[in-house]
Design a protein around this motif. Structure first.
Motif, PDB file in Angstrom:
ATOM      1  N   PRO A 106      -0.542 -22.110  21.790  1.00  0.00           N
ATOM      2  CA  PRO A 106      -1.254 -21.949  20.523  1.00  0.00           C
ATOM      3  C   PRO A 106      -1.613 -23.302  19.910  1.00  0.00           C
ATOM      4  O   PRO A 106      -0.941 -24.301  20.149  1.00  0.00           O
ATOM      5  CB  PRO A 106      -0.262 -21.214  19.621  1.00  0.00           C
ATOM      6  N   VAL A 107      -2.660 -23.300  19.106  1.00  0.00           N
ATOM      7  CA  VAL A 107      -3.109 -24.518  18.433  1.00  0.00           C
ATOM      8  C   VAL A 107      -2.384 -24.650  17.096  1.00  0.00           C
ATOM      9  O   VAL A 107      -2.245 -23.679  16.356  1.00  0.00           O
ATOM     10  CB  VAL A 107      -4.636 -24.494  18.214  1.00  0.00           C
ATOM     11  N   HIS A 108      -1.933 -25.861  16.819  1.00  0.00           N
ATOM     12  CA  HIS A 108      -1.271 -26.185  15.553  1.00  0.00           C
ATOM     13  C   HIS A 108      -2.016 -27.362  14.921  1.00  0.00           C
ATOM     14  O   HIS A 108      -2.775 -28.053  15.600  1.00  0.00           O
ATOM     15  CB  HIS A 108       0.187 -26.569  15.796  1.00  0.00           C
ATOM     16  N   THR A 109      -1.777 -27.602  13.642  1.00  0.00           N
ATOM     17  CA  THR A 109      -2.450 -28.699  12.951  1.00  0.00           C
ATOM     18  C   THR A 109      -1.441 -29.612  12.274  1.00  0.00           C
ATOM     19  O   THR A 109      -0.279 -29.255  12.084  1.00  0.00           O
ATOM     20  CB  THR A 109      -3.430 -28.179  11.883  1.00  0.00           C
ATOM     21  N   GLY A 110      -1.915 -30.784  11.888  1.00  0.00           N
ATOM     22  CA  GLY A 110      -1.092 -31.740  11.164  1.00  0.00           C
ATOM     23  C   GLY A 110      -1.969 -32.846  10.622  1.00  0.00           C
ATOM     24  O   GLY A 110      -3.198 -32.771  10.691  1.00  0.00           O
ATOM     25  N   LEU A 111      -1.335 -33.860  10.089  1.00  0.00           N
ATOM     26  CA  LEU A 111      -2.030 -35.043   9.578  1.00  0.00           C
ATOM     27  C   LEU A 111      -1.537 -36.261  10.340  1.00  0.00           C
ATOM     28  O   LEU A 111      -0.345 -36.371  10.644  1.00  0.00           O
ATOM     29  CB  LEU A 111      -1.744 -35.231   8.085  1.00  0.00           C
ATOM     30  N   THR A 112      -2.444 -37.169  10.637  1.00  0.00           N
ATOM     31  CA  THR A 112      -2.067 -38.377  11.367  1.00  0.00           C
ATOM     32  C   THR A 112      -2.966 -39.535  10.980  1.00  0.00           C
ATOM     33  O   THR A 112      -4.108 -39.327  10.570  1.00  0.00           O
ATOM     34  CB  THR A 112      -2.136 -38.157  12.890  1.00  0.00           C
ATOM     35  N   ASP A 113      -2.443 -40.730  11.121  1.00  0.00           N
ATOM     36  CA  ASP A 113      -3.280 -41.917  10.964  1.00  0.00           C
ATOM     37  C   ASP A 113      -3.551 -42.557  12.320  1.00  0.00           C
ATOM     38  O   ASP A 113      -4.269 -43.536  12.419  1.00  0.00           O
ATOM     39  CB  ASP A 113      -2.671 -42.923   9.986  1.00  0.00           C
ATOM     40  N   ASP A 114      -2.971 -41.974  13.412  1.00  0.00           N
ATOM     41  CA  ASP A 114      -3.175 -42.496  14.754  1.00  0.00           C
ATOM     42  C   ASP A 114      -3.043 -41.350  15.765  1.00  0.00           C
ATOM     43  O   ASP A 114      -1.944 -41.035  16.220  1.00  0.00           O
ATOM     44  CB  ASP A 114      -2.143 -43.589  15.036  1.00  0.00           C
ATOM     45  N   PRO A 115      -4.171 -40.705  16.122  1.00  0.00           N
ATOM     46  CA  PRO A 115      -4.102 -39.557  17.032  1.00  0.00           C
ATOM     47  C   PRO A 115      -3.511 -39.895  18.405  1.00  0.00           C
ATOM     48  O   PRO A 115      -2.819 -39.058  18.997  1.00  0.00           O
ATOM     49  CB  PRO A 115      -5.552 -39.104  17.172  1.00  0.00           C
ATOM     50  N   GLU A 116      -3.770 -41.076  18.915  1.00  0.00           N
ATOM     51  CA  GLU A 116      -3.213 -41.455  20.222  1.00  0.00           C
ATOM     52  C   GLU A 116      -1.687 -41.550  20.147  1.00  0.00           C
ATOM     53  O   GLU A 116      -0.983 -41.066  21.028  1.00  0.00           O
ATOM     54  CB  GLU A 116      -3.807 -42.786  20.698  1.00  0.00           C
ATOM     55  N   ALA A 117      -1.179 -42.149  19.083  1.00  0.00           N
ATOM     56  CA  ALA A 117       0.274 -42.228  18.901  1.00  0.00           C
ATOM     57  C   ALA A 117       0.862 -40.842  18.667  1.00  0.00           C
ATOM     58  O   ALA A 117       1.993 -40.571  19.074  1.00  0.00           O
ATOM     59  CB  ALA A 117       0.612 -43.159  17.731  1.00  0.00           C
ATOM     60  N   GLU A 118       0.098 -39.979  18.021  1.00  0.00           N
ATOM     61  CA  GLU A 118       0.543 -38.599  17.785  1.00  0.00           C
ATOM     62  C   GLU A 118       0.733 -37.880  19.124  1.00  0.00           C
ATOM     63  O   GLU A 118       1.689 -37.121  19.306  1.00  0.00           O
ATOM     64  CB  GLU A 118      -0.474 -37.860  16.922  1.00  0.00           C
ATOM     65  N   ALA A 119      -0.172 -38.129  20.057  1.00  0.00           N
ATOM     66  CA  ALA A 119      -0.047 -37.522  21.384  1.00  0.00           C
ATOM     67  C   ALA A 119       1.252 -37.976  22.052  1.00  0.00           C
ATOM     68  O   ALA A 119       1.977 -37.165  22.640  1.00  0.00           O
ATOM     69  CB  ALA A 119      -1.257 -37.866  22.245  1.00  0.00           C
TER      70      ALA A 119
END
Length: 128
Positions: A106-119
């Motif tokens: 399933p798809v989830h959401t959030g907030l990030t200032d760095d999508p690559e680091a989030e991965a």
């Protein structure tokens, strides 16, 4: 007050070696951030866990499928015909339901200032 953070979406990549049993292991994550035009994948296959679910699982095929997802997200020549597609279109294609051994969760959401680091963070939290 602005936080410098953008909305992102993510889904786990699940390996379901025997679809009829419904057993699975998480083997990766796909992250998409529209505001930054980023779609990124991180994968890791725990072969011992996969073998525990199905000793006859096609490890080579699963690794190839996970590698294809990473190349698809990276874009460029490695993405093949999808190289010209924008990040959102590539993400939506990857998260479309399918009944193969490698499936999106399933798809989830959030907030990030760095999508690559989030991965990287999500791979550590949900897969490793």
């Amino acid at each position: 007050m602005t936080t410098g953070q953008d909305v992102f979406e993510y889904a786990t990549l699940r390996v379901v070696p025997r679809v009829e049993r419904g057993e699975l292991i998480n083997a990766g994550v796909v992250v998409y951030c529209r505001a930054r035009g980023v779609v990124a994948a991180r994968t890791h296959l725990d072969e011992a866990r996969l073998a525990a679910l199905d000793p006859a699982a096609d490890t080579t095929g699963v690794r190839a499928a996970l590698g294809a997802v990473e190349r698809f997200c990276a874009g460029g020549d490695a993405a093949g015909e999808a190289a010209g597609d924008d990040a959102g279109r590539r993400f939506r294609w990857l998260i479309a339901p399918r009944s193969t051994v490698v499936q999106p969760g399933p798809v989830h959401t959030g907030l990030t200032d760095d999508p690559e680091a989030e991965a990287d963070r999500l791979l550590e939290q949900l897969v490793l």
